[in-house]
Design a protein around this motif. Structure first.
Motif, PDB file in Angstrom:
ATOM      1  N   LYS A  21       0.835  -1.204   0.000  1.00 44.57           N
ATOM      2  CA  LYS A  21       0.000   0.000   0.000  1.00 44.57           C
ATOM      3  C   LYS A  21       0.872   1.258   0.000  1.00 44.57           C
ATOM      4  CE  LYS A  21      -3.524   0.065   2.751  1.00 44.57           C
ATOM      5  NZ  LYS A  21      -4.353   0.160   3.981  1.00 44.57           N
ATOM      6  N   THR A  22       1.916   1.256   0.834  1.00 45.94           N
ATOM      7  CA  THR A  22       2.821   2.405   0.903  1.00 45.94           C
ATOM      8  C   THR A  22       3.603   2.567  -0.399  1.00 45.94           C
ATOM      9  OG1 THR A  22       3.040   2.060   3.284  1.00 45.94           O
ATOM     10  CG2 THR A  22       4.684   3.449   2.230  1.00 45.94           C
ATOM     11  N   SER A  23       4.046   1.448  -0.979  1.00 43.82           N
ATOM     12  CA  SER A  23       4.777   1.514  -2.250  1.00 43.82           C
ATOM     13  C   SER A  23       3.892   2.076  -3.362  1.00 43.82           C
ATOM     14  CB  SER A  23       5.282   0.120  -2.631  1.00 43.82           C
ATOM     15  OG  SER A  23       6.242  -0.337  -1.710  1.00 43.82           O
ATOM     16  N   LEU A  24       2.646   1.621  -3.408  1.00 43.20           N
ATOM     17  CA  LEU A  24       1.708   2.126  -4.413  1.00 43.20           C
ATOM     18  C   LEU A  24       1.457   3.624  -4.240  1.00 43.20           C
ATOM     19  CD1 LEU A  24      -1.010  -0.632  -4.877  1.00 43.20           C
ATOM     20  CD2 LEU A  24       0.247   0.547  -6.684  1.00 43.20           C
ATOM     21  N   GLN A  25       1.285   4.042  -3.005  1.00 42.50           N
ATOM     22  CA  GLN A  25       1.066   5.469  -2.752  1.00 42.50           C
ATOM     23  C   GLN A  25       2.233   6.294  -3.271  1.00 42.50           C
ATOM     24  OE1 GLN A  25       0.546   5.265   1.496  1.00 42.50           O
ATOM     25  NE2 GLN A  25      -1.693   5.171   1.386  1.00 42.50           N
ATOM     26  N   ASP A  94       9.384  -1.082  -1.012  1.00 43.25           N
ATOM     27  CA  ASP A  94      10.200   0.124  -1.144  1.00 43.25           C
ATOM     28  C   ASP A  94       9.344   1.328  -1.508  1.00 43.25           C
ATOM     29  OD1 ASP A  94      12.364  -1.444  -0.537  1.00 43.25           O
ATOM     30  OD2 ASP A  94      13.024  -1.672  -2.617  1.00 43.25           O
ATOM     31  N   ILE A  95       9.971   2.506  -1.476  1.00 43.21           N
ATOM     32  CA  ILE A  95       9.252   3.766  -1.652  1.00 43.21           C
ATOM     33  C   ILE A  95       9.995   4.647  -2.648  1.00 43.21           C
ATOM     34  CG2 ILE A  95       8.564   5.912  -0.489  1.00 43.21           C
ATOM     35  CD1 ILE A  95       8.304   4.245   2.100  1.00 43.21           C
ATOM     36  N   ALA A 121      19.634   6.089  -2.788  1.00 43.24           N
ATOM     37  CA  ALA A 121      18.496   5.614  -2.004  1.00 43.24           C
ATOM     38  C   ALA A 121      18.856   5.597  -0.528  1.00 43.24           C
ATOM     39  CB  ALA A 121      18.074   4.222  -2.458  1.00 43.24           C
ATOM     40  N   GLU A 122      17.877   5.910   0.281  1.00 47.61           N
ATOM     41  CA  GLU A 122      18.028   5.824   1.732  1.00 47.61           C
ATOM     42  C   GLU A 122      17.567   4.447   2.195  1.00 47.61           C
ATOM     43  OE1 GLU A 122      16.847   8.586   5.560  1.00 47.61           O
ATOM     44  OE2 GLU A 122      15.267   8.148   4.094  1.00 47.61           O
ATOM     45  N   ILE A 123      18.311   3.855   3.120  1.00 52.37           N
ATOM     46  CA  ILE A 123      17.936   2.554   3.664  1.00 52.37           C
ATOM     47  C   ILE A 123      17.059   2.779   4.892  1.00 52.37           C
ATOM     48  CG2 ILE A 123      18.759   0.345   4.538  1.00 52.37           C
ATOM     49  CD1 ILE A 123      19.524   0.988   1.634  1.00 52.37           C
ATOM     50  N   ILE A 124      15.908   2.122   4.925  1.00 52.17           N
ATOM     51  CA  ILE A 124      14.979   2.260   6.049  1.00 52.17           C
ATOM     52  C   ILE A 124      14.597   0.872   6.555  1.00 52.17           C
ATOM     53  CG2 ILE A 124      14.050   4.483   5.288  1.00 52.17           C
ATOM     54  CD1 ILE A 124      11.634   2.979   4.127  1.00 52.17           C
ATOM     55  N   ASP A 125      14.050   0.814   7.778  1.00 52.91           N
ATOM     56  CA  ASP A 125      13.581  -0.465   8.304  1.00 52.91           C
ATOM     57  C   ASP A 125      12.093  -0.632   8.032  1.00 52.91           C
ATOM     58  OD1 ASP A 125      12.201   1.058  10.199  1.00 52.91           O
ATOM     59  OD2 ASP A 125      13.589   0.599  11.841  1.00 52.91           O
ATOM     60  N   ALA A 213      14.781   7.530  -3.626  1.00 48.81           N
ATOM     61  CA  ALA A 213      14.030   6.334  -3.226  1.00 48.81           C
ATOM     62  C   ALA A 213      14.411   5.957  -1.798  1.00 48.81           C
ATOM     63  CB  ALA A 213      14.322   5.175  -4.177  1.00 48.81           C
ATOM     64  N   GLN A 214      13.545   5.135  -1.198  1.00 48.19           N
ATOM     65  CA  GLN A 214      13.820   4.542   0.108  1.00 48.19           C
ATOM     66  C   GLN A 214      13.676   3.029  -0.031  1.00 48.19           C
ATOM     67  OE1 GLN A 214      10.816   6.772   2.387  1.00 48.19           O
ATOM     68  NE2 GLN A 214      12.501   7.729   3.518  1.00 48.19           N
TER      69      GLN A 214
END
Length: 403
Positions: A21-25, A94-95, A121-125, A213-214
């Motif tokens: 859902k977050t990736s689609l947004q 991913d974002i 790209a930033e790495i996130i958890d 990107a994240q």
């Protein structure tokens, strides 16, 4: 400049509806006028379809596989269903930042020889919190702008650790078609690196000096499991780097005899590293640790006179106390104690010269630290250019620092 090239953002997914859902947004929030989003659902058993349909956005096309065809084939299909000149392959966790597509299209439109663009790209958890990457997980800094594809391959063969993250890349579709899409000749977890190298053998790359990107790192990812202790990930990387040398041998660069010699030396080292990783997975394949150590002790005394001050690079796994007949110091060293691996080549070379000034006349690199000769390529090249190797085998590499 008006950008009009159509772009497909394809998201292969399986049972990750919340993160999807977050990736689609993020995909739908792009500030670019002409793109489509294709979601390839690999027969998910969760509410993936409902999540996708909840967006009610005409730019989204939902495609569901009747059965799970596996990650590799689903990513293959992502390329097959694309109908746009440019393609972004977005992982379902991913974002994309809002200007990702705009900046990527600008790079590719302005550099027609580039087969793909790579953004930072930033790495996130899992919770979206930035992750501080250290050591071998940390990528070397990318160059800025266009880079010759063969130069990219050369740097990978040399040991440069440019970690390209697929969700930060936009591919030129006709370039993908020319190299035959994705493949996994060595490891199903390395098909992305395999693709980058095959494309670089024919096309340039463009590095975008912006964070666009994240990318999430989390423990349940196949790639993270594969590179954990005892995983086979390093073998896949070594195999791809071997291929990289083959691409260079087939290139005009190999017409130079000295360059062929350099490639041969890199190939021999990479091949040895492959055997080292293989032995960790299949212990009975090679000499045991104790056997290696006994042989190594004999070899050290055969090439280094007793009483000499030497630098021991072993990640503190052998320990200087095993060499009582020498004045042995660990590397890095602080007040005679092991201080850990250096942050970069500059620090390593500086410390090497400091220790030379205090009387160190040999540097001994033992097999537990052979990865240094890839990771610290600047240190390796400095040693090879300035000092004589007096021993070089699968256990020890010794440089005479007095010459």
């Amino acid at each position: 400049m008006a950008l009009k090239t159509k772009v497909s953002i394809v998201i292969p997914t399986y049972n990750r509806s919340e993160l999807l859902k977050t990736s689609l947004q993020s995909a739908l929030a792009q500030d670019y006028p002409d793109f489509q989003v294709l979601v390839l659902d690999n027969a998910s058993s969760d509410d993936t379809e409902a999540v996708v349909c909840s967006f009610a956005d005409s730019r989204i096309t939902y495609i569901r596989n009747e059965t799970n065809i596996g990650m590799f084939r689903n990513w293959q299909r992502a390329i097959e269903v694309n109908s746009s000149p440019y393609l972004a392959l977005l992982s379902d966790d991913d974002i994309l930042l809002p200007n990702f597509i705009h900046e990527s299209v600008l790079a590719l439109d302005n550099h027609p020889d580039a087969g793909f663009s790579v953004a930072q790209a930033e790495i996130i958890d899992t919770n979206g919190v930035p992750v501080h990457m250290t050591g071998r997980e940390l990528s070397d800094n990318f160059p800025e702008g266009s880079i010759d594809g063969l130069e990219f391959i050369h740097q990978i063969a040399d040991g440069r650790k440019w970690i390209l993250l697929c969700s930060a890349i936009v591919f030129r579709a006709n370039a993908l078609a020319m190299v035959g899409g994705i493949d996994a000749p060595h490891s199903k977890y390395m098909f992305d690196l395999n693709l980058y190298l095959r494309m670089a053998a024919q096309f340039d790359l463009f590095f975008i000096a912006k964070q666009l990107a994240q990318v999430r790192y989390h423990v349940e990812q196949d790639s993270q499991i594969n590179f954990s202790f005892g995983g086979t990930g390093p073998l896949g990387v070594i195999a791809e780097r071997t291929d990289a040398i083959a691409y260079l041998l087939k290139s005009p660069r190999a017409e130079d005899a000295s360059y062929r010699q350099w490639l041969a030396e890199r190939l021999l080292h990479i091949s040895m590293r492959r055997s080292q990783f293989t032995s960790e997975l299949i212990p009975e394949l090679n000499l045991s640790w104790s056997e290696r150590l006994r042989i190594a002790m004999q070899e050290i005394t055969s090439v280094i006179p007793a009483g000499k001050r030497l630098i021991l690079v072993d990640e503190n796994q052998l320990g200087c106390e095993i060499l009582p007949q020498f004045d042995a110091l660990p590397f890095l060293e602080h007040e005679g104690q092991y201080w850990g691996a250096p942050l970069n080549d500059e620090i390593a070379i500086r410390e090497l010269e400091r220790m030379r000034q205090t009387g160190a006349s040999f540097m001994l690199i033992a097999w537990p630290a052979f990865w240094w000769l890839d990771y610290y390529s600047g240190l390796r090249n400095y040693l090879s250019s300035n000092f004589c190797r007096v021993l070089d085998n699968s256990r020890l590499i010794v440089f005479d620092l007095s010459l």
